[in-house]
Design a protein around this motif. Structure first.
Motif, PDB file in Angstrom:
ATOM      1  N   MET A  75       0.889  -1.164   0.121  1.00 45.54           N
ATOM      2  CA  MET A  75      -0.090  -0.065   0.084  1.00 45.54           C
ATOM      3  C   MET A  75       0.936   1.241  -0.072  1.00 45.54           C
ATOM      4  O   MET A  75       0.516   2.425  -0.749  1.00 45.54           O
ATOM      5  N   SER A  76       1.849   1.086   0.821  1.00 47.06           N
ATOM      6  CA  SER A  76       2.788   2.194   0.993  1.00 47.06           C
ATOM      7  C   SER A  76       3.292   2.657  -0.447  1.00 47.06           C
ATOM      8  O   SER A  76       3.479   3.928  -0.866  1.00 47.06           O
ATOM      9  N   LEU A  77       3.932   1.570  -0.997  1.00 44.17           N
ATOM     10  CA  LEU A  77       4.654   1.908  -2.369  1.00 44.17           C
ATOM     11  C   LEU A  77       3.558   2.432  -3.357  1.00 44.17           C
ATOM     12  O   LEU A  77       3.839   3.362  -3.906  1.00 44.17           O
ATOM     13  N   LYS A  78       2.392   1.884  -3.242  1.00 45.11           N
ATOM     14  CA  LYS A  78       1.241   2.473  -4.252  1.00 45.11           C
ATOM     15  C   LYS A  78       1.217   3.728  -3.749  1.00 45.11           C
ATOM     16  O   LYS A  78       0.968   4.652  -4.872  1.00 45.11           O
ATOM     17  N   ALA A  79       0.934   4.109  -2.688  1.00 49.83           N
ATOM     18  CA  ALA A  79       0.935   5.481  -2.203  1.00 49.83           C
ATOM     19  C   ALA A  79       1.790   6.356  -2.654  1.00 49.83           C
ATOM     20  O   ALA A  79       1.664   7.629  -2.690  1.00 49.83           O
ATOM     21  N   PHE A  80       3.138   5.929  -2.872  1.00 46.21           N
ATOM     22  CA  PHE A  80       4.333   6.541  -3.158  1.00 46.21           C
ATOM     23  C   PHE A  80       4.619   6.629  -4.621  1.00 46.21           C
ATOM     24  O   PHE A  80       5.579   6.839  -4.983  1.00 46.21           O
ATOM     25  N   LEU A  81       3.588   6.039  -5.340  1.00 47.22           N
ATOM     26  CA  LEU A  81       3.770   5.776  -6.710  1.00 47.22           C
ATOM     27  C   LEU A  81       4.511   7.098  -7.441  1.00 47.22           C
ATOM     28  O   LEU A  81       5.380   7.119  -8.424  1.00 47.22           O
ATOM     29  N   PRO A  82       3.890   8.403  -7.207  1.00 47.95           N
ATOM     30  CA  PRO A  82       4.210   9.485  -7.798  1.00 47.95           C
ATOM     31  C   PRO A  82       5.681   9.785  -7.857  1.00 47.95           C
ATOM     32  O   PRO A  82       6.403   9.928  -8.796  1.00 47.95           O
ATOM     33  N   GLU A  83       6.263   9.634  -6.398  1.00 44.37           N
ATOM     34  CA  GLU A  83       7.440   9.866  -6.206  1.00 44.37           C
ATOM     35  C   GLU A  83       8.399   8.802  -6.833  1.00 44.37           C
ATOM     36  O   GLU A  83       9.549   9.033  -7.427  1.00 44.37           O
ATOM     37  N   LEU A  84       7.759   7.493  -6.955  1.00 44.46           N
ATOM     38  CA  LEU A  84       8.815   6.274  -7.075  1.00 44.46           C
ATOM     39  C   LEU A  84       8.814   6.488  -9.064  1.00 44.46           C
ATOM     40  O   LEU A  84      10.116   6.566  -9.400  1.00 44.46           O
ATOM     41  N   THR A  85       7.907   6.932  -9.685  1.00 49.46           N
ATOM     42  CA  THR A  85       7.962   7.228 -10.806  1.00 49.46           C
ATOM     43  C   THR A  85       8.948   8.155 -11.196  1.00 49.46           C
ATOM     44  O   THR A  85       9.900   8.056 -12.144  1.00 49.46           O
ATOM     45  N   LEU A  86       8.968   9.238 -10.246  1.00 42.81           N
ATOM     46  CA  LEU A  86       9.911  10.506 -10.598  1.00 42.81           C
ATOM     47  C   LEU A  86      11.379   9.908 -10.296  1.00 42.81           C
ATOM     48  O   LEU A  86      12.102  10.336 -11.067  1.00 42.81           O
ATOM     49  N   VAL A  87      11.534   9.087  -9.419  1.00 37.92           N
ATOM     50  CA  VAL A  87      12.952   8.533  -9.039  1.00 37.92           C
ATOM     51  C   VAL A  87      13.426   7.682 -10.273  1.00 37.92           C
ATOM     52  O   VAL A  87      14.465   7.520 -10.784  1.00 37.92           O
ATOM     53  N   PHE A  91      17.232  16.958 -25.285  1.00 38.10           N
ATOM     54  CA  PHE A  91      16.791  15.814 -24.814  1.00 38.10           C
ATOM     55  C   PHE A  91      16.412  15.573 -23.332  1.00 38.10           C
ATOM     56  O   PHE A  91      15.418  15.208 -22.771  1.00 38.10           O
ATOM     57  N   PRO A  92      17.522  15.848 -22.380  1.00 41.96           N
ATOM     58  CA  PRO A  92      17.391  15.851 -21.054  1.00 41.96           C
ATOM     59  C   PRO A  92      16.219  16.770 -20.383  1.00 41.96           C
ATOM     60  O   PRO A  92      15.200  16.127 -19.736  1.00 41.96           O
ATOM     61  N   LEU A  93      15.977  18.087 -21.017  1.00 38.70           N
ATOM     62  CA  LEU A  93      14.906  18.899 -20.536  1.00 38.70           C
ATOM     63  C   LEU A  93      13.675  18.022 -20.974  1.00 38.70           C
ATOM     64  O   LEU A  93      12.635  18.168 -20.206  1.00 38.70           O
ATOM     65  N   VAL A  94      13.646  17.538 -22.315  1.00 36.80           N
ATOM     66  CA  VAL A  94      12.218  16.843 -22.642  1.00 36.80           C
ATOM     67  C   VAL A  94      12.174  15.745 -21.824  1.00 36.80           C
ATOM     68  O   VAL A  94      11.012  15.547 -21.295  1.00 36.80           O
ATOM     69  N   TRP A  95      13.067  15.075 -21.368  1.00 41.27           N
ATOM     70  CA  TRP A  95      12.903  13.992 -20.269  1.00 41.27           C
ATOM     71  C   TRP A  95      12.353  14.481 -18.988  1.00 41.27           C
ATOM     72  O   TRP A  95      11.444  13.827 -18.487  1.00 41.27           O
ATOM     73  N   VAL A  96      12.692  15.511 -18.505  1.00 40.26           N
ATOM     74  CA  VAL A  96      12.320  15.887 -17.506  1.00 40.26           C
ATOM     75  C   VAL A  96      10.562  16.434 -17.501  1.00 40.26           C
ATOM     76  O   VAL A  96      10.057  16.016 -16.788  1.00 40.26           O
ATOM     77  N   MET A  97      10.367  16.887 -18.696  1.00 37.33           N
ATOM     78  CA  MET A  97       8.969  16.878 -18.914  1.00 37.33           C
ATOM     79  C   MET A  97       7.944  15.635 -19.000  1.00 37.33           C
ATOM     80  O   MET A  97       6.966  15.694 -18.234  1.00 37.33           O
ATOM     81  N   VAL A  98       8.674  15.003 -19.434  1.00 30.97           N
ATOM     82  CA  VAL A  98       7.869  13.424 -19.543  1.00 30.97           C
ATOM     83  C   VAL A  98       7.808  12.885 -18.242  1.00 30.97           C
ATOM     84  O   VAL A  98       6.728  12.637 -17.673  1.00 30.97           O
ATOM     85  N   SER A  99       8.839  12.981 -17.642  1.00 32.02           N
ATOM     86  CA  SER A  99       8.731  12.337 -16.337  1.00 32.02           C
ATOM     87  C   SER A  99       7.813  13.112 -15.505  1.00 32.02           C
ATOM     88  O   SER A  99       7.252  12.550 -14.333  1.00 32.02           O
ATOM     89  N   CYS A 100       7.940  14.397 -15.484  1.00 30.79           N
ATOM     90  CA  CYS A 100       6.830  15.190 -14.829  1.00 30.79           C
ATOM     91  C   CYS A 100       5.243  14.800 -15.266  1.00 30.79           C
ATOM     92  O   CYS A 100       4.429  14.503 -14.222  1.00 30.79           O
ATOM     93  N   LEU A 101       5.279  14.693 -16.478  1.00 30.15           N
ATOM     94  CA  LEU A 101       3.871  14.193 -16.872  1.00 30.15           C
ATOM     95  C   LEU A 101       3.646  12.687 -16.248  1.00 30.15           C
ATOM     96  O   LEU A 101       2.488  12.616 -15.779  1.00 30.15           O
ATOM     97  N   GLY A 102       4.616  12.033 -16.452  1.00 31.98           N
ATOM     98  CA  GLY A 102       4.273  10.569 -15.762  1.00 31.98           C
ATOM     99  C   GLY A 102       4.060  10.735 -14.302  1.00 31.98           C
ATOM    100  O   GLY A 102       2.950  10.100 -13.860  1.00 31.98           O
ATOM    101  N   ALA A 103       4.605  11.526 -13.639  1.00 29.45           N
ATOM    102  CA  ALA A 103       4.442  11.560 -12.103  1.00 29.45           C
ATOM    103  C   ALA A 103       3.132  12.276 -11.924  1.00 29.45           C
ATOM    104  O   ALA A 103       2.454  11.879 -10.960  1.00 29.45           O
ATOM    105  N   ALA A 104       2.680  13.205 -12.849  1.00 31.26           N
ATOM    106  CA  ALA A 104       1.347  13.775 -12.385  1.00 31.26           C
ATOM    107  C   ALA A 104       0.529  12.742 -12.778  1.00 31.26           C
ATOM    108  O   ALA A 104      -0.674  12.612 -12.150  1.00 31.26           O
ATOM    109  N   LEU A 105       0.632  11.833 -13.843  1.00 35.08           N
ATOM    110  CA  LEU A 105      -0.376  10.668 -13.916  1.00 35.08           C
ATOM    111  C   LEU A 105      -0.519   9.677 -12.730  1.00 35.08           C
ATOM    112  O   LEU A 105      -1.543   9.415 -12.394  1.00 35.08           O
ATOM    113  N   ALA A 106       0.617   9.389 -12.278  1.00 36.34           N
ATOM    114  CA  ALA A 106       0.838   8.560 -11.113  1.00 36.34           C
ATOM    115  C   ALA A 106       0.009   9.241  -9.959  1.00 36.34           C
ATOM    116  O   ALA A 106      -0.706   8.570  -9.199  1.00 36.34           O
ATOM    117  N   THR A 107       0.202  10.709  -9.651  1.00 34.38           N
ATOM    118  CA  THR A 107      -0.609  11.361  -8.765  1.00 34.38           C
ATOM    119  C   THR A 107      -1.927  11.185  -8.907  1.00 34.38           C
ATOM    120  O   THR A 107      -2.753  10.909  -7.838  1.00 34.38           O
TER     121      THR A 107
END
Lengths: 488, 508
Positions: free
Chosen positions: A3-15, A36-52
């Motif tokens: 459960m904890s890992l699930k709730a921590f999914l956004p941060e885990l995605t980011l990491v 590319f690295p900056l685009v990667w950041v945007m993609v990771s933020c999007l991923g983390a937001a979806l996980a949120t």
């Protein structure tokens, strides 16, 4: 644990994304030469937001009560991921962060965002401290990111010294609280305080003030705000942009969680009341008043736009603190609303500053001269952001103030603070207008430099300017969302 | 669904702004004619409004109402009554004329007219809004175009004048914002509806607030918060110091709008909010208002007399003339309040003429000195070269000083009549009437020095007014004369509404 890992999914995605970028950069060094690295950041933020979004219905403490997930956490996660993504987006065309440093910048930015999340979610003093330190250490590096610039080095060092002092004070405060209550977990602190039934020793207040030092440093509230103008001025503009939004909001998030979980009780109606014997409102009112007065008055004499915006950001902290004086759900949702609109308008203003800095080579008010006539789109956007920061109706900054003052005025005894607040916004008009005056009312000296903005910048600025206006006219949906987050 | 005429009048100029922004940069005449259309249509709608306004009905008409922000019960609520219709008509008329008065602007024509149309939208909105939030929105939004109009197209000290204007007005409006929020939260049910607030005005009585450790009556604090906001706009002494700067530095057309319409928003606001929503506090403050009115009359006139700059003289004369409005309002008599509202309209036309005429001279000789700062002669004897100009100025000036047969006389006479009929204030009338003497003195003295006597050789090549300028002034000229002889068209419009207002105040 699951459960904890699930709730921590956004941060885990980011990491996850962060580690991937780290490895990619190591194995494919060519990638850093493009964006590319900056685009990667945007993609990771999007991923983390979806996980949120996926994790938003998992509420309650997790990881043995170290971290707390609730509506506020959801809001702050979205907030950090958005501002991190937006910062990466505006760095795409920045000259200050060039190909040599893009990878490092992106990795540090993601680390920082992870730290912000930890801070805002912490439910335990140890977690809070780790969060704050993660954020601080990475901030020191980011502030000094322009290695050849003396100013940037100075900024980094100043940030470090202030950071060390304030976290020292904070940890001392935490140790006092531990000595008094016998625990570091927020809910247990609350239980221990309730048991004492109103009789708290003075040292407890000293401890609270020392703990506040840590928060105040992060949100740059008086009397721990002195680093702000120097760091914003010295740090590369994209970094200053993120500093003015992300860590501030994280400080507010951590402070909110701390006050709500450790120092107050929630009654059946969803109203929070302070634990008997704790009187924070008058102190917070004074802190709010001094913060906005100091911020605004110091801004008047500045001639560097980044310094003006730094002091203005201090003043805005003062306005937000008004919401903490009133412990009503309405006040908390106004704080959230204010943070949202502040994010849009402040990111926008800093963005324009970044564009002008790249164009003119410095960020004094004089380098804005006549820019409105040469680059009307930029001038109009800046006008929108600055009017919004002042709190003129039609722009969302006004609604933010309208809600905050509205929450404050319902509480008897704080009319003076409201009065001070509105008069402060008049003072702030003066220095914001200095920038607009240079842009529109003055003519440039010598040759005219104008630049056709790339499409990405136009789209990005529009993406911030349009909400700044729309939220000034139709704010109900966002306010309802804020109320939902507060109630959860 | 009724024909949304007020919304059209308010937002057509805004639409015009967008159209102008889309026009090409290098066609200034196209921009000018587009502005003529987008201010002309509201003027025509204004005529229609005047024809269809039911003057015998004291309540609000042409109401448009829709929920806007449910969470705060904020409505899009527009409507006009006898108090607002004279101001609405004044606004559309002056805006239309000012488009022609700005024909000579060469720099940034597009931006100028876009801002100007934006300003018209704001002004219309202020006079039509019946929801406080909506009112406040329009009230503040007006500041933005005004700041740029003064700051970009103004005179020598335009930047200082613009920021001073902006800071002063914003200081007033933030107090209004607090008062607005307090009114919302202290009313049951919470509302921004101005008419509902007036209806239930008793709910603000017997409540107190604490400020800096002292306790005050709620209604008086709120009254003061609103009052300061409006007083800065009027401007009532001692909040007037922005006015000479803004009026003098602004381009001609903007001075016309400032003096003709914006000043009236202050007194309009007092009559729309302070009077009906806080009648008891208004009673409490009435003597102070009367004193401030008298100070405005005398102080403004004395300042005007000392001016060497023609435009500054006209600006200070506005301070003096707004004093009559305050006086009439504070008299609490039917004649006095009618006179006050009438004076709002009449001052709008006569001062607009004055500013337009000052602009005409400035366009030709590029100075405005009655006496130059070094003591030498400024204008002098220009009646010899510009007879039409002199005639127009004479009409504006006599209207302004209250010569019987011209519009100013009617309103000033009503104000004095009303004030004198209130036994409390008879002595104020005596002092106030000195203002008439002073007014005659500074205006006639100015007329003598500028137009009469031997011609200053510097100006022997000055041309008379051209047709564009003559036609711009003609409508105002006609209004000044017609309303001086037969003021009933305006008095009839506002009579019932004012009677209702005074009844709610417990007088008349």
């Amino acid at each position: 644990m699951l459960m904890s890992l699930k709730a921590f999914l956004p941060e885990l995605t980011l990491v996850g994304f962060l580690s991937a970028l780290f490895l990619l950069d190591g194995f494919v060094p060519k990638l850093r030469e493009n964006r590319f690295p900056l685009v990667w950041v945007m993609v990771s933020c999007l991923g983390a937001a979806l996980a949120t979004k996926a994790a938003s219905n998992l509420t309650g403490p997790f990881f043995n009560g170290m971290v707390l997930s609730n509506g506020l956490s959801t809001f702050f996660r979205y907030f950090f991921f958005f501002s991190c993504g937006a910062t990466a987006y505006l760095t795409l065309s920045s000259k200050e962060i060039d190909s040599r440093g893009r990878s490092e910048f992106s990795i540090l930015l993601l680390c920082l965002t992870f730290g912000l999340s930890l801070m805002a979610l912490s439910n335990h003093f140890l977690m809070l401290y780790i969060g704050i330190e993660t954020v601080s250490i990475i901030s020191f590096v980011l502030a000094g990111f322009s290695r050849e610039s003396l100013r940037s080095n100075e900024a980094s060092f100043k940030y470090l010294v202030y950071g060390a002092v304030s976290s020292g004070l904070m940890i001392f405060g935490i140790s006092l609280i531990y000595g008094y209550t016998g625990t570091l977990a927020y809910p247990q602190i609350a239980e221990a305080l309730v048991k004492n039934n109103g009789a708290h020793p003075y040292v407890f207040y000293l401890a609270l003030f020392l703990v506040y030092a840590g928060f105040a440093y992060k949100i740059s509230s008086f009397p721990f705000h002195f680093w702000t103008p120097d760091v914003y001025e010295g740090a590369p503009t994209p970094v200053a942009t993120f500093f003015s939004v992300g860590p501030k909001a994280a400080g507010f998030g951590a402070l909110l969680h701390f006050i709500l979980t450790a120092l107050s009780q929630k009654d059946g109606n969803g109203q929070w009341t302070m634990i008997p014997g704790i009187q924070l409102a008058p102190i917070l009112a004074v802190l709010s008043a001094t913060t906005m007065v100091v911020g605004n008055l110091s801004a008047i004499a500045q001639t560097n736009v980044k310094r003006i915006l730094a002091f203005s950001s201090i003043a805005h902290v003062g306005y937000v603190l008004m919401g903490f004086v009133v412990m009503t759900p309405a006040a908390f949702s106004s704080i959230i609303f204010y943070l949202i609109v502040y994010c849009a308008m402040n990111l926008g203003a800093f963005w324009v500053v970044g564009i002008v800095t790249d164009l003119q080579g410095n960020d004094d008010v004089s380098s804005f001269r006549g820019l409105g006539w040469n680059m009307p789109f930029l001038g109009v956007c800046m006008a929108i952001f600055l009017f919004s920061l002042t709190g003129i109706p039609l722009f969302s900054g006004f609604i933010g103030k309208f809600l905050l003052f509205g929450a404050l005025i319902q509480v008897p005894g704080y009319l003076w603070l409201a009065l001070l607040g509105v008069l402060n916004s008049v003072v702030s008009l003066y220095y914001y207008m200095k920038i607009l005056k240079a842009m529109w009312l003055e003519r440039p000296e010598g040759e005219v430099k104008a630049l056709r903005l790339p499409l990405t910048q136009i789209v990005g600025l529009l993406g911030l300017a349009v909400p700044t206006i729309v939220l000034g006219l139709f704010f109900s949906p966002v306010l309802e969302l804020a109320q939902k987050w507060v109630a959860q | 669904m009724q024909f949304p005429i007020l919304s059209l009048m308010t937002f057509i100029p805004l639409l015009g702004m967008l159209v102008i922004l889309a026009l090409p940069k290098d066609k200034p005449n196209l921009v000018r004619w587009t502005s003529v259309i987008f201010t002309g249509v509201p003027l025509l709608l204004g005529v229609w409004l005047y024809r269809h306004f039911d003057a015998s009905n004291a309540s609000v008409q042409f109401v448009e109402r829709a929920s806007w922000i449910k969470a705060f019960n904020i409505e899009y609520y527009m409507g006009i009554d006898g108090l607002s219709i004279p101001m609405v008509l004044l606004t559309v008329l002056l805006s239309f004329l000012c488009v022609f008065a700005s024909w000579g602007i060469e720099k940034g024509v597009k931006g100028y007219y876009a801002m100007f149309l934006f300003l018209e939208s704001g002004m219309m909105g202020v006079f039509c809004a019946l929801d406080f939030f909506l009112f406040f929105l329009f009230w503040e939004v007006m500041l933005l175009p005004m700041y740029f109009l003064i700051g970009i197209w103004g005179g020598k000290d335009k930047v200082y004048a613009a920021i001073k204007f902006f800071l002063y007005t914003l200081a007033g409006s933030v107090l209004m914002l607090l008062a607005m929020l307090a009114m919302y939260y202290y009313s049951e049910p919470h509302t921004f509806d101005l008419l509902a607030l007036a209806e239930n005005h008793k709910q603000f009585l017997d409540k107190t607030v604490t400020l800096f450790g002292a306790t005050y009556a709620l209604d008086k604090i709120l009254w003061l918060g609103l009052f300061i906001g409006f007083a800065i706009k009027v401007p009532i002494w001692p909040f007037h110091t922005w006015l000479p700067w803004a009026h003098v530095e602004a381009p001609t057309a903007v001075s016309v709008i400032l003096a003709g319409v914006l000043l009236k928003m202050g007194t309009y606001g007092l009559l729309r909010m302070n009077y009906p929503i806080f009648p008891e506090a208004t009673q409490w403050a009435s003597t102070a208002l009367m004193i401030l009115g008298v100070i405005n009359i005398i102080y403004g006139a004395l300042c005007a007399m000392a001016q060497k700059d023609l435009k500054k003289l006209v600006a200070y004369s506005s301070v003096s003339h707004m004093g009559y409005v305050i006086m009439g309002m504070a008299s609490f008599t039917t004649a006095g309040v009618n006179g006050a509202v009438m004076q709002m309209f009449n001052h709008g036309t006569s001062t607009a003429m004055m500013f337009l005429l000052v602009g005409v001279a400035y366009d030709r000789v590029h100075h405005r000195w009655i006496v130059k700062p070094d003591g030498s002669k400024g204008f002098g004897g220009i009646a010899a070269v510009a007879p039409v100009y002199t005639g127009m100025m004479a009409i504006a000036l006599f209207a302004s000083l209250g010569l019987p047969g011209l519009s100013g006389f009617i309103s000033e006479a009503l104000v004095f009549l009303g004030t004198f009929s209130n036994p409390k204030y008879q002595s104020y009338v005596v002092i106030g009437s000195i203002g008439i003497l002073l007014g005659a003195a500074y205006l006639l003295w100015m007329f003598m020095r500028v137009f009469l006597g031997p011609l200053n050789e510097e100006h022997k090549d000055m041309t008379d007014m051209n047709w564009r300028e003559r036609l711009t002034l003609l409508p105002l000229c006609v209004l000044v004369i017609v309303l001086g002889v037969y003021p009933m068209p305006v008095l009839n419009l506002m009579g019932p509404t004012i009677a209702k207002l005074l009844a709610a105040l417990g007088v008349a």
